[in-house]
Design a protein around this motif. Structure first.
Motif, mmCIF file in Angstrom:
data_model
loop_
_atom_site.group_PDB
_atom_site.id
_atom_site.type_symbol
_atom_site.label_atom_id
_atom_site.label_comp_id
_atom_site.label_asym_id
_atom_site.label_seq_id
_atom_site.Cartn_x
_atom_site.Cartn_y
_atom_site.Cartn_z
ATOM 1 N N ARG A 108 0.812 -1.219 0.000
ATOM 2 C CA ARG A 108 0.000 0.000 0.000
ATOM 3 C C ARG A 108 0.841 1.262 0.000
ATOM 4 O O ARG A 108 0.561 2.217 -0.721
ATOM 5 C CB ARG A 108 -0.914 0.024 1.232
ATOM 6 N N TYR A 109 1.854 1.268 0.843
ATOM 7 C CA TYR A 109 2.565 2.517 1.111
ATOM 8 C C TYR A 109 4.054 2.465 0.794
ATOM 9 O O TYR A 109 4.763 3.453 1.003
ATOM 10 C CB TYR A 109 2.379 2.915 2.575
ATOM 11 N N GLY A 110 4.524 1.325 0.316
ATOM 12 C CA GLY A 110 5.934 1.207 -0.041
ATOM 13 C C GLY A 110 6.817 0.738 1.084
ATOM 14 O O GLY A 110 7.954 0.319 0.854
ATOM 15 N N SER A 111 6.335 0.793 2.316
ATOM 16 C CA SER A 111 7.137 0.391 3.473
ATOM 17 C C SER A 111 6.230 0.300 4.689
ATOM 18 O O SER A 111 5.161 0.914 4.737
ATOM 19 C CB SER A 111 8.246 1.421 3.724
ATOM 20 N N TRP A 112 6.657 -0.462 5.674
ATOM 21 C CA TRP A 112 5.963 -0.457 6.967
ATOM 22 C C TRP A 112 6.650 0.506 7.939
ATOM 23 O O TRP A 112 6.077 0.872 8.967
ATOM 24 C CB TRP A 112 5.931 -1.861 7.586
ATOM 25 N N ASP A 113 7.856 0.918 7.600
ATOM 26 C CA ASP A 113 8.658 1.759 8.492
ATOM 27 C C ASP A 113 8.389 3.234 8.197
ATOM 28 O O ASP A 113 9.249 3.949 7.681
ATOM 29 C CB ASP A 113 10.143 1.420 8.298
ATOM 30 N N ALA B 210 6.336 7.024 9.424
ATOM 31 C CA ALA B 210 5.615 7.825 10.404
ATOM 32 C C ALA B 210 4.165 7.985 9.949
ATOM 33 O O ALA B 210 3.860 7.899 8.758
ATOM 34 C CB ALA B 210 6.276 9.189 10.566
ATOM 35 N N TRP B 211 3.289 8.231 10.897
ATOM 36 C CA TRP B 211 1.868 8.378 10.580
ATOM 37 C C TRP B 211 1.659 9.450 9.505
ATOM 38 O O TRP B 211 0.896 9.255 8.556
ATOM 39 C CB TRP B 211 1.094 8.729 11.846
ATOM 40 N N GLY B 212 2.341 10.567 9.631
ATOM 41 C CA GLY B 212 2.177 11.659 8.677
ATOM 42 C C GLY B 212 2.821 11.419 7.332
ATOM 43 O O GLY B 212 2.543 12.159 6.375
ATOM 44 N N ASP B 213 3.684 10.421 7.219
ATOM 45 C CA ASP B 213 4.226 10.067 5.907
ATOM 46 C C ASP B 213 3.128 9.533 4.999
ATOM 47 O O ASP B 213 3.183 9.693 3.777
ATOM 48 C CB ASP B 213 5.328 9.006 6.040
ATOM 49 N N VAL B 214 2.157 8.888 5.597
ATOM 50 C CA VAL B 214 1.057 8.278 4.850
ATOM 51 C C VAL B 214 -0.181 9.165 4.855
ATOM 52 O O VAL B 214 -0.839 9.347 3.829
ATOM 53 C CB VAL B 214 0.707 6.890 5.438
ATOM 54 N N ASN B 215 -0.492 9.725 5.994
ATOM 55 C CA ASN B 215 -1.759 10.422 6.186
ATOM 56 C C ASN B 215 -1.570 11.930 6.060
ATOM 57 O O ASN B 215 -0.864 12.549 6.850
ATOM 58 C CB ASN B 215 -2.334 10.044 7.550
ATOM 59 N N ARG B 216 -2.257 12.491 5.059
ATOM 60 C CA ARG B 216 -2.028 13.866 4.685
ATOM 61 C C ARG B 216 -3.333 14.671 4.731
ATOM 62 O O ARG B 216 -4.420 14.144 4.505
ATOM 63 C CB ARG B 216 -1.483 13.950 3.251
ATOM 64 N N ALA B 217 -3.200 15.942 5.009
ATOM 65 C CA ALA B 217 -4.299 16.888 4.829
ATOM 66 C C ALA B 217 -4.039 17.605 3.515
ATOM 67 O O ALA B 217 -3.055 18.336 3.379
ATOM 68 C CB ALA B 217 -4.361 17.874 5.980
ATOM 69 N N ARG B 218 -4.898 17.359 2.558
ATOM 70 C CA ARG B 218 -4.689 17.906 1.210
ATOM 71 C C ARG B 218 -5.905 18.740 0.840
ATOM 72 O O ARG B 218 -6.988 18.220 0.574
ATOM 73 C CB ARG B 218 -4.497 16.768 0.206
ATOM 74 N N ILE B 219 -5.726 20.059 0.821
ATOM 75 C CA ILE B 219 -6.822 20.960 0.546
ATOM 76 C C ILE B 219 -6.256 22.322 0.159
ATOM 77 O O ILE B 219 -5.215 22.735 0.679
ATOM 78 C CB ILE B 219 -7.760 21.083 1.776
ATOM 79 N N ALA B 220 -6.892 22.985 -0.797
ATOM 80 C CA ALA B 220 -6.509 24.332 -1.232
ATOM 81 C C ALA B 220 -5.040 24.430 -1.612
ATOM 82 O O ALA B 220 -4.361 25.402 -1.281
ATOM 83 C CB ALA B 220 -6.833 25.339 -0.132
ATOM 84 N N GLY B 221 -4.543 23.395 -2.287
ATOM 85 C CA GLY B 221 -3.153 23.415 -2.724
ATOM 86 C C GLY B 221 -2.157 23.008 -1.661
ATOM 87 O O GLY B 221 -0.958 22.909 -1.928
ATOM 88 N N LYS B 222 -2.621 22.789 -0.440
ATOM 89 C CA LYS B 222 -1.744 22.353 0.651
ATOM 90 C C LYS B 222 -1.746 20.830 0.715
ATOM 91 O O LYS B 222 -2.740 20.172 0.410
ATOM 92 C CB LYS B 222 -2.204 22.932 1.989
ATOM 93 N N HIS C 203 -5.087 8.995 -1.701
ATOM 94 C CA HIS C 203 -4.539 10.295 -2.127
ATOM 95 C C HIS C 203 -4.761 10.468 -3.625
ATOM 96 O O HIS C 203 -4.578 9.543 -4.407
ATOM 97 C CB HIS C 203 -3.047 10.334 -1.793
ATOM 98 N N LYS C 204 -5.161 11.669 -4.019
ATOM 99 C CA LYS C 204 -5.512 11.916 -5.420
ATOM 100 C C LYS C 204 -4.304 11.870 -6.354
ATOM 101 O O LYS C 204 -4.451 11.574 -7.543
ATOM 102 C CB LYS C 204 -6.199 13.281 -5.546
ATOM 103 N N THR C 205 -3.115 12.175 -5.846
ATOM 104 C CA THR C 205 -1.959 12.263 -6.740
ATOM 105 C C THR C 205 -0.817 11.330 -6.356
ATOM 106 O O THR C 205 0.142 11.202 -7.115
ATOM 107 C CB THR C 205 -1.410 13.708 -6.776
#
Length: 752
Positions: free
Chosen positions: A632-637, A639-651, A673-675
């Motif tokens: 799914r994510y390329g690795s199990w190693d 951080a939470w934020g490496d995978v989980n993102r807030a993506r809105i208004a170009g951020k 993730h859209k991209t």
């Protein structure tokens, strides 16, 4: 006899000349209200009267959300299809919705004059404010949008309708039982049967809410705060397009309320505070409707049998216009009614009727306005006794030091056991059908309980305070039954103690990123995997589990792997089958005793479940999780934020928070993730959060995660996202002094 036909189009709006008003022009209203924006674009609307207050609020909502507000009004009129070209299937569904909305609109016209004048004034003013903005910013809207909205349009948005979820659930049950229809599974979903009416077709398309849609709320009594003043926390988490809108609305001497004015109207769903008190809503799930079956008359067409006689089924035909390329058309929808409710299905000599407590209710906005104006607990309760809000827990605190909770519901006083949404109650006499709802004062509630705290995280009322557990046996069996899931237990772990908290402490508590599930089962997981003598990558992954701090902080490593492990563990425990969650399993879709060594129990409601039921499944799931994480994510190693993102208004930033079922208090949920296929992005969760302390003058902090606007290019679109991601809130400007100090823009509507 010819059935009546209904059409409420723009031409029909000539009726609206009868709308009461103060005789004020748009310019008059603009001159009677001033808008001051403070940090992050929060509008503070100060008006000379209630109509001008509504005018200002309508104007700023269009400033910040534009078409989002207008589209809601067009739908409320039942005119969406008239201006939007669609394919045949989409058009059929849209025409159904428009037709049903026209019925609600006719109810809005019928009941508008029954509202208090101040409520009417706010609704009329809101529509006038919308029109003012459209007139001044025509380029933002397509040509067909005209500045002709009225108080009826605004009122129609809050008219109660039929509960589609109950109809949907019953129809699925009926399909499974119907020997003439093919076998259906839950995955296939509801299929409309022959004999179904528009109501059933609408229910077919109704989407179930995301399981994380809900809220957190708690109140602390003066005995539990360092200031000796009551504190209230409001923390809803809905989809990030739900339209929370933070504003202050003031009419000196009449109203001064700071809170959430949901986009689309001035009085749809409100939470916040005035100088003396505040309240917060959290979703609940009351049984507010009942499905009945009646035998049809064997001799008279379109009649049914009741009380030894035949009564006619009333037919209402609604005409709806639609756009068809460069042309247009018109279709008719037929609705069936009985004195006991609308008919949604007919078959085998029966009609099926839903009797919904909220259907046609028109006083919701008025109730919220009275709550906003209340000066003390007695006035607040008097407003709540209107019982126009079908559902929601309400948590309250005030400057007198009171904290109060009520499991609010429009719940029928049933003369029979509830059929839920899986069976119909067969009736032959009218006295077998429920007539009244249970009065407000007989609903579950607590005032100033021992221990000085109240909380709710969308579980039922029983464990609102552990010192005064509310006995389920004192209420009808169709009331919600006891369950206390992990997010609720997380809240109790934070406040069900003897600690004293400052307002700043409460802000920190809100951002707790602990994962309670990990605290309950991780030790057993580690022990089980260790017993299997892991090597290589599995041993490395186990070391990460041991080092993990059991949080979903964005920098924390371990949560990504643990979440996937639990997903596999649940699948192995339920055999890959769809299993409904239970109290014993704290809502997880597997038998509680297949998941946990000790299942949830009312004897220990805040400390169970715990431990793992199966070491072998735990190990198997862990090995699978390592491989799944890599796919799914390329690795199990990670951080939470490496995978989980807030993506809105170009951020696109790393974010803390997770699904509430894992026992997190900061709730977010994610979609792919859209991209970047190796990441996820937030779809919903924490929206508008506020913590307020009630003293001589209220003091508060707030954050609106996705900002005051959704317009591209607006400086207020997602400008609070980093504030939220950094676990901060802004100071609320409530007093005149604070507003003047913080004002960044001041103007009158249309004169900015």
């Amino acid at each position: 006899m010819k059935s009546p036909s209904y059409y409420l189009g723009l031409a029909g709006l000539l009726l609206l000349i009868q709308l009461p008003s103060l005789g004020l022009t748009a310019q008059d209203l603009a001159d009677q209200v001033v808008i001051r924006r403070t940090a992050y674009g929060v509008p503070h609307i100060k008006a000379e009267n209630m109509q001008a207050a509504g005018f200002g609020l309508g104007y700023v909502q269009l400033e910040d959300y534009g078409r989002g507000v207008v589209d809601g009004m067009v739908r409320a009129r039942g005119e969406w299809s008239q201006f939007h070209d669609m394919n045949a299937q989409e058009r059929a569904q849209s025409l159904d919705r428009d037709a049903s909305n026209k019925l609600r609109y006719s109810r809005a016209v019928e009941t508008f004059s029954l509202l208090r004048k101040e409520t009417q004034d706010v609704l009329i003013g809101f529509a006038a404010g919308m029109n003012r903005y459209i007139e001044r910013h025509k380029s933002e809207f397509p040509e067909w949008i005209k500045p002709n909205f009225t108080g009826y349009d605004v009122h129609a948005q809050s008219i109660g309708g039929v509960t589609g979820g109950s109809v949907q659930g019953f129809m699925r049950t009926l399909q499974r039982q119907n020997a003439n229809s093919r076998t259906l599974t839950e995955e296939v979903g509801m299929q409309v049967l022959e004999g179904s009416t528009v109501w059933a077709r609408l229910a077919e398309k109704e989407e179930a809410p995301h399981p994380d849609e809900g809220s957190n709320a708690f109140a602390l009594a003066p005995s539990r705060t360092t200031s000796g003043r009551a504190i209230l926390l409001r923390n809803p988490h809905l989809a990030w397009n739900a339209g929370y809108y933070e504003a202050q609305l003031e009419v000196p001497g009449i109203l001064n309320f700071y809170g959430d004015f949901r986009i689309g109207g001035p009085l749809i769903t409100i939470g916040g505070y005035n100088e003396r008190l505040g309240f917060s809503t959290t979703n609940n799930d009351p049984d507010s409707d009942e499905i009945y079956s009646f035998q049809v008359s064997p001799t008279l067409p379109d009649h049914f049998l009741i009380d030894g006689t035949s009564l006619p089924i009333e037919k209402k035909r609604v005409s709806v216009k639609f756009k068809n390329g460069e042309g247009s058309g018109e279709e008719t929808r037929e609705f069936l009614f009985t004195p006991f409710g609308p008919v949604f299905h007919r078959e085998n000599g029966k009609i099926y009727v839903i009797r919904d407590a909220g259907n046609g209710e028109y006083r919701l906005g008025e109730q919220f306005l009275m709550m906003m104006k209340a000066r003390n607990l007695a006035e607040y309760k008097e407003a709540m006794r209107i019982q126009a809000k079908t559902s929601s827990n309400f948590t309250y605190a005030d400057a007198d030091g009171n904290i109060y909770y009520v499991w609010n519901a429009m719940t029928p006083d049933l003369p029979h056991p509830s059929g839920g949404d899986t069976s119909a109650i067969a009736v032959t006499r009218s006295d077998q059908v429920w007539r009244n709802i249970i009065p407000f004062d007989k609903l579950p509630q607590l005032l100033n309980p021992k221990g000085g705290y109240l909380h709710n995280e969308n579980d039922p009322f029983h464990y609102t305070n552990l010192n005064e557990v509310i006995d389920a046996s004192k209420f009808p069996p169709h009331f919600s039954q006891p369950i206390l899931r992990l997010r609720s237990q997380h809240a109790l772990d934070m406040i069900a103690n003897k600690k004293k908290f400052s307002l700043e402490d409460v802000v920190k508590l809100k951002y707790s990123q602990r994962m309670l599930l990990a605290e309950r089962v991780k030790a057993d997981l580690i022990a089980a995997v260790k017993k299997s003598s892991p090597t290589g990558e599995i041993a490395d992954a186990l070391k990460q589990m041991e080092d993990w701090d059991n949080t979903v902080n964005r920098e924390s490593k371990g949560g990504v792997l643990f979440e996937i492990w639990w997903e596999h563990y649940v699948e192995l425990s339920n055999g890959g089958k769809r299993v409904p969650g239970t109290a014993a399993s704290v809502g997880f879709p597997a038998p509680g005793n297949a998941l946990f060594a000790e299942v949830w129990t009312p004897a220990y409601p805040a400390t169970t479940p715990k431990g793992l039921a199966s070491e072998s499944r735990a190990v198997e799931a862990f090995i699978k999780a390592v491989e799944t994480a890599k796919k799914r994510y390329g690795s199990w190693d990670l951080a939470w934020g490496d995978v989980n993102r807030a993506r809105i208004a170009g951020k696109d930033i790393p974010i803390s928070g997770a699904t509430g079922e894992l026992g997190t208090f900061s709730v977010l949920w994610f979609i792919p993730h859209k991209t970047d296929k190796m990441k996820r992005e937030t779809r919903g969760g924490d929206g508008w959060v506020i913590a307020v302390e009630f003293g001589k003058t209220p003091r508060a902090y707030s954050v609106l995660t996705y900002g005051e606007s959704n317009k591209d290019g607006s400086p207020y679109f997602a400008d609070q996202l980093e504030l939220y991601a950094n676990k901060q809130m802004k100071k609320v400007a409530f007093t005149e002094e604070d507003i003047k100090k913080g004002v960044i823009k001041e103007y009158r509507p249309g004169q900015e």
